[in-house]
Each structure stands twice: as C-alpha cells, then as structure tokens.
Design a protein around this motif. Structure first.
Motif, PDB file in Angstrom:
ATOM      1  N   ASP A 161      31.215  -4.256  12.167  1.00  0.00           N
ATOM      2  CA  ASP A 161      31.782  -4.838  10.946  1.00  0.00           C
ATOM      3  C   ASP A 161      33.272  -4.512  10.832  1.00  0.00           C
ATOM      4  O   ASP A 161      33.660  -3.348  10.926  1.00  0.00           O
ATOM      5  CB  ASP A 161      31.027  -4.309   9.717  1.00  0.00           C
ATOM      6  CG  ASP A 161      31.188  -5.217   8.524  1.00  0.00           C
ATOM      7  OD1 ASP A 161      32.328  -5.387   8.055  1.00  0.00           O
ATOM      8  OD2 ASP A 161      30.166  -5.776   8.077  1.00  0.00           O
ATOM      9  N   GLY A 162      34.083  -5.546  10.641  1.00  0.00           N
ATOM     10  CA  GLY A 162      35.516  -5.340  10.419  1.00  0.00           C
ATOM     11  C   GLY A 162      36.275  -4.777  11.609  1.00  0.00           C
ATOM     12  O   GLY A 162      37.397  -4.284  11.459  1.00  0.00           O
ATOM     13  N   ASP A 218      32.555  -9.216  12.486  1.00  0.00           N
ATOM     14  CA  ASP A 218      32.339 -10.331  11.570  1.00  0.00           C
ATOM     15  C   ASP A 218      33.661 -10.905  11.046  1.00  0.00           C
ATOM     16  O   ASP A 218      33.741 -12.077  10.706  1.00  0.00           O
ATOM     17  CB  ASP A 218      31.394  -9.943  10.420  1.00  0.00           C
ATOM     18  CG  ASP A 218      31.835  -8.684   9.696  1.00  0.00           C
ATOM     19  OD1 ASP A 218      32.740  -7.977  10.181  1.00  0.00           O
ATOM     20  OD2 ASP A 218      31.260  -8.402   8.627  1.00  0.00           O
ATOM     21  N   HIS A 219      34.681 -10.056  10.974  1.00  0.00           N
ATOM     22  CA  HIS A 219      36.012 -10.454  10.493  1.00  0.00           C
ATOM     23  C   HIS A 219      36.916  -9.283  10.805  1.00  0.00           C
ATOM     24  O   HIS A 219      36.416  -8.169  11.014  1.00  0.00           O
ATOM     25  CB  HIS A 219      35.997 -10.702   8.972  1.00  0.00           C
ATOM     26  CG  HIS A 219      35.394  -9.542   8.240  1.00  0.00           C
ATOM     27  ND1 HIS A 219      36.053  -8.350   8.057  1.00  0.00           N
ATOM     28  CD2 HIS A 219      34.147  -9.347   7.742  1.00  0.00           C
ATOM     29  CE1 HIS A 219      35.254  -7.492   7.462  1.00  0.00           C
ATOM     30  NE2 HIS A 219      34.079  -8.065   7.265  1.00  0.00           N
ATOM     31  N   HIS A 228      39.676  -7.341   4.165  1.00  0.00           N
ATOM     32  CA  HIS A 228      39.240  -8.357   5.125  1.00  0.00           C
ATOM     33  C   HIS A 228      40.277  -9.465   5.219  1.00  0.00           C
ATOM     34  O   HIS A 228      40.866  -9.836   4.212  1.00  0.00           O
ATOM     35  CB  HIS A 228      37.922  -8.985   4.678  1.00  0.00           C
ATOM     36  CG  HIS A 228      36.814  -8.004   4.493  1.00  0.00           C
ATOM     37  ND1 HIS A 228      35.560  -8.378   4.107  1.00  0.00           N
ATOM     38  CD2 HIS A 228      36.755  -6.666   4.645  1.00  0.00           C
ATOM     39  CE1 HIS A 228      34.779  -7.319   4.022  1.00  0.00           C
ATOM     40  NE2 HIS A 228      35.488  -6.262   4.335  1.00  0.00           N
ATOM     41  N   ASP A 267      34.512  -1.076   9.429  1.00  0.00           N
ATOM     42  CA  ASP A 267      34.992  -1.741   8.219  1.00  0.00           C
ATOM     43  C   ASP A 267      35.428  -0.718   7.182  1.00  0.00           C
ATOM     44  O   ASP A 267      36.485  -0.843   6.575  1.00  0.00           O
ATOM     45  CB  ASP A 267      33.884  -2.637   7.664  1.00  0.00           C
ATOM     46  CG  ASP A 267      34.351  -3.443   6.460  1.00  0.00           C
ATOM     47  OD1 ASP A 267      35.320  -4.215   6.624  1.00  0.00           O
ATOM     48  OD2 ASP A 267      33.777  -3.282   5.383  1.00  0.00           O
TER      49      ASP A 267
HETATM   50 ZN   LIG Z   1      32.272  -7.216   7.206  1.00  0.00          ZN
END
Ligand SMILES: [Zn+2]
Length: 412
Positions: free
Chosen positions: A9-10, A354-355, A364, A310
């Motif tokens: 994530d992230g 995811d980003h 984000h 993230d």
């Molecule tokens: Zn995320």
C-alpha cells in the motif's frame, strides 16, 4: 494456474533528492521484486478512475477488477462488512477516525497511533455518551472506527483527515454536497444532506469536549482528542470475484486494514486474520506470508495486502518507508516465491502498489503505479528492475483500472 496479488500500500513514490533523485523503490534493496520484474512482464496501471479521490479503497477495488462507478459506497460500508456489521436498509456507514488536533488544526489522522484496545475504550465511551437510536459508534481497528447514522444521507462532503495535515479543522467540517439538494430522500425516511451534516458536525464538537477530559489523554504526549467521520455510504452492490471470474472458485484476502477486508468480504473472499498483523512496519510479515502460502495450497486466489509503506509515507518517514519496502521484498515476496515456484500447479504472482504515498507529500497522489507479473514459463519483457521508471517500458504498457485483473486472470 493459481493467482496471488501482493500489494504494498502506498509503496510508489517520487524521486527524492536525499536519495540522489532516486525513488524509494529504486533506492531500496529489493532483489526479489527486481528478479520477478526481470523474469516476468511489467507495466503500469491507472488505479483511480476519473472523478475519484486516490483512496486505498478506490484503488484496491479497481485492482480487483470492479467498476467503481457501479460499486463505490465509500469506506464506511466496507469497514462495516469487515467487522461483521450487517448494514440495514436506511443505514449510512462512515469511517470514523480518532484524530489529534492541536491549536485548531489537524495534527495527525491517527491520534498518536492508537492501538485497537485504546481505540475500543474511547469508542465505547463515545457511544455511551453520544450513541442513541440514530447514532452508533462501533470499534474497528487502531484509530479507524465506524459510525452508523440511521437514516443518514450520503450526499455530503467530508474531508479525509490524512489529506489535510496541519489544516484548520473548523474549515473542513461536513457540508451538504453541491448540487445534491434534489437527491434528498424524504420518502425513504432519510434526513436531508443539511440535517446529516449538522448532526455530524455536532458529534465532532461533542466528541472534542468528551475526549479532552478523558483519563486516557491526561498526561499523554500525543492526544486522541477528536472524532473525524468521513466517506459515507450505503450497502454496496458488488458481485463476487467468482461471479466476475468463474475460475476463482475460492480465494482469500489477507490484510490488517479493515476496509481492505471489507472489499474482500463483498468480493466473496475468505478473510484471514493473521495474529500480530498491525498494518505497520512491526507487522507479522512471516505470519502473513505463511498464511498466503497456506491459502494458495487449497484455493485459487489470494489477495495479500501490506499497509506499512503507506503509513510510513503519511508520516513522511523516509528511512521507515525504505525499510517497509525491503521488508516486503525479503519477508513476503521472497518466501512466497521460493515456496511456490516449483509447485505442480503453477502460481502466477503479481506485485504492485495501489497508489503512491510520496514521503515528501505525505498523502496519496493520483498517478499510475508500476506492476509486475511472473509465473513459471512466462516470456519476459526487457524491463530489469521493479520501479516507477523502469516499468514505463514494460510490455503491458499503461493499463486502466479493471484491465489489470482481466489481464491477470487471462493467464491460465
Ligand atoms: Zn492505499
């Protein structure tokens, strides 16, 4: 062919001058992700549809192959599903953070990284004082909780607190959504957007009074001193992954984050809870890798989500974020690859963020992410490394949203 998605994530980022203008994926020591990129195929993926904010729930839902315009109902309903709260008709669910404010500003979105046990004490306390027939607070995980408003109207604008560090909270309070006045739903017994916003803003103010004097905050350096509700929605209408991709007869979702578990539950996946999974760099990496391997032994599909990068990005902590990327490589990708690479039934592995959550921006951003796909016998493309720039030359090119899952599941 079995399939596993390993999601950091992230994890994507921007070039950082302190790292000689390398991104963190370029700078970190990631021999296993690089090897899979070298032996496999790569590309980039747009994970956020037009008109959506770059939230993890949006990106992860798109990565799993769903059309956000059809299924998106915000974080609240996903987190309700993850903790087993069965939303009733008329319920509006919202994510309810416990945040830290200081001098009228949002200091952080996590109240000083509350544990679930600490969060539970505060949420029960709030529900005791503010809960009623219409309002219900439910404990989630750490600082991430749930607020149910019976008859609430989702046509309101709320500010995700992690997107507004150091901003004045009074300017970020809930408002009726612009142009939605005609969508008031009086016949269904729902409040208007204005009534819903007024109720929520009152709850925020009352929570601040209550939490300021709570014993938990006395003498504590960091304060958990305000609720912050956002991302309202009703029950989503999501098909299961089996309905979308019949070859997925059964699968599992492994994540410490309740909204990801909620997506998994609506997608029809088993939710595997790994002891010691925290969503931070101290998470039980070995336990999560092992749980993924065990699920893959008996099922067709695993979605393995690691949150730590993230959180390090939101904290602006460069060294920690580098470490989380290396942990993902050495403690997740390595053991899974080494275990499954020789299985009789081949396993297709995808790795992607995811980003981006760039450490210098601390929130984000809406940019494509690199991805890699490997399985035994795949014809490699020319890309040698797994990072934001190298994957631009990947043979998949630039995919959009549900196209990633469609390509991934085409590999049979
Ligand atoms: Zn995320």
């Amino acid at each position: 062919m079995k399939h596993i998605i390993i999601l950091g994530d992230g994890m994507a980022d921007h070039p950082v001058s302190r790292l000689g203008n390398k991104t963190l994926l370029q700078y970190a020591d990631t021999p296993y992700m690089d090897m899979l990129a070298r032996k496999g195929k790569t590309g980039r993926l747009i994970t956020i549809p037009d008109g959506f904010q770059p939230g993890s729930e949006v990106a992860n839902t798109a990565i799993l192959g769903y059309d956000l315009n059809k299924v998106y109902e915000g974080r609240g309903p996903l987190e309700a599903a993850s903790i087993g709260y069965d939303m009733k008709p008329g319920d509006m669910a919202m994510r309810c953070n416990i945040i830290e404010t200081q001098d009228g500003r949002i200091k952080n979105h996590h109240g000083g990284h509350l544990t679930t046990e600490q969060g539970d004490v505060l949420i029960r306390f709030l529900n005791e004082h503010l809960g009623n027939k219409r309002v219900k607070f439910i404990t989630g995980i750490q600082y991430r909780h749930l607020l149910i408003i019976k008859g609430g109207n989702k046509h309101i604008e709320c500010a995700p607190p992690h997107d507004h560090p150091n901003e004045e909270w009074a300017k970020l309070m809930v408002r009726p959504a612009a142009g939605k006045a005609d969508e008031d739903e009086p016949r269904s017994g729902r409040m208007t957007p204005q009534e819903t916003a007024d109720l929520l803003n009152n709850l925020i103010l009352q929570s601040q009074q209550l939490l300021a004097s709570h014993p938990f905050n006395q003498g504590r350096k960091e304060q958990a001193n305000s609720i912050w509700p956002w991302s309202p929605g009703y029950r989503p209408e999501m098909k299961t992954l089996h309905e979308l991709f019949p070859q997925i007869k059964s699968g599992s979702c492994i994540s410490a984050v309740d909204l990801i578990r909620g997506i998994g539950r609506y997608a029809g996946l088993d939710i595997i809870k790994v002891p010691g999974a925290t969503g931070l760099a101290n998470t039980n990496y070995e336990g999560k890798a092992q749980a993924a391997i065990s699920a893959l032994e008996r099922q067709d599909f695993v979605f393995l989500h690691l949150e730590a990068s993230d959180e390090a990005g939101h904290d602006g902590d460069l060294e920690l974020k580098l470490r989380t990327i290396e942990y993902l490589d050495h403690r997740i990708v390595e053991p899974i690859y080494n275990k499954v690479k020789e299985w009789q039934e081949p396993v297709c592995i995808a790795v992607l963020p995811d980003h981006p959550t760039p450490v210098e921006i601390r929130t984000h951003v809406k940019e494509p992410v690199p991805f890699l796909i490997w399985h035994r016998g795949i014809e490699p493309d020319e890309v040698q490394l797994f990072d934001e720039t190298s994957c631009v030359r990947g043979s998949y090119g630039l995919l959009k949203l549900h196209e990633f899952m469609e390509e991934f599941m085409k590999i049979r």
